[in-house]
Design an enzyme around this catalytic site. Sequence first.
Site: not given
Length: 454
Positions: A364, A395, A229
């Site tokens: 996501d 995610h 991320s």
Amino acid sequence: SCQLYHAVHRSSPVSTMATLSDGDVHTFGPELPAMFDGVKLAAVATVLYIIVRCLNLKSTTAAPEVIYQDTPLNRYLFKTCPLLTKEYIPPLLWGKSGHLQTALYGKMGRVNTPTPCGVRKFLPMQDGATATFDLFEALGDHCTGDDITMVICPGIGNHSEKNYIRTFVDHSQRQGYRCAVLNHLGALPNMELTSPRMFTYGCTWEFAAMVGYIKRAFPQTMLVVVGFSLGGNIVCKFLGENRSNQDRVLCGVSVCQGYSALRAQETFLQWDQCRRLYNFVLAGNMKKLILSHRSSLLSMNSSNIGDADMSRLYAATSLTQIDDSIMRKFHGYSSLKEYYEKESCVHHIQKVTVPLLLVNSSDDPLIHQSLLAIPRTLAGKMPNLIFALTQHGGHLGFFEGAVLFPQPLTWIDKFIVEYTDAICHWEKNQPSCGRSSDQDINSCLQSRGVTLSG
């Protein structure tokens, strides 16, 4: 008799109505339960339809969509990385919902999380900050026999104690990798800041300090750079900022990042895919983290943060507002636009020359589909870059499992190690395997006992 008949009926209107009412009840009585049964059936059908839609049960599973250029290395990877071409199958009942995958990751990280044993290192920075990272030694020899260290950058506000990091570290250790995990500045609980700043979206200082320590402490080791991320943005930016940062790096891996904060800021305020709600939740978590260091940020003489900034922080309901009132000021950016431009990796990825794997999921909810045009375009221009896009995964979820219960090890944990193993084998045999024809590559692989598929 006729007169008597009419007299009786004229004098008994109630009896006549009673007779009609009895007839009505007799006529419609059996239809009323059937009508209620129909309503129940329609309600059940509506609920099932909503469940099917919300859980995306009609969606089919598929192998990742892979964008790449035809190079000897990429052909080798397709032969030695089954997960590049194998169907990713999430848990049947809920795994096709990106929201549920994301929520499960956010709530528990992983299931049956191991507890790897590591050593915490403290690194003093030039501005007075204290960077920390945790070092975990390999639990066995790597399949190539080489010394290889994974340098790992977690997601926003995360550190080495998060469950998804611990699961990935444990799996990597068992495959022969030493692991170094950065603890984002200010993210560790019960550790005070020693300078008036925290981690930001794209500051690479602490990650660079960790990598430098690993290079000095283990002069024989080669590096694999991994980011999750926000950490994916940091590692890609780190690799592209300076050519020397790629020294002794075998490859880089980025998972579920957005590539450009400037392009993402507007999409993160939209309600489709509930992104605005996710933004609110993330902003709340970030607000708590900053406020836990309120005294440190306000008390130091060199701080750019004041009481007015903290007041705006209290009222913030989005990450954009927090970035504008607090985060950009840690490094003296004059505007939010400048902060997002300077801290995004999109301007640096094209300078990366080592093999680079970018992974995202189509469902996501945090990453708008328009942002995925960036890695698609890059993969079409850069021969060293592969972009893998899964249909499901949410995610940082990527859970696998039969029907309901996910497995402790996720698809992404296995995929990163599988890709890295292949890169390590390729580099070890580069002089003999660096030829352009499939026949040469196949001969090289067969000589090492690698079974080819497809």
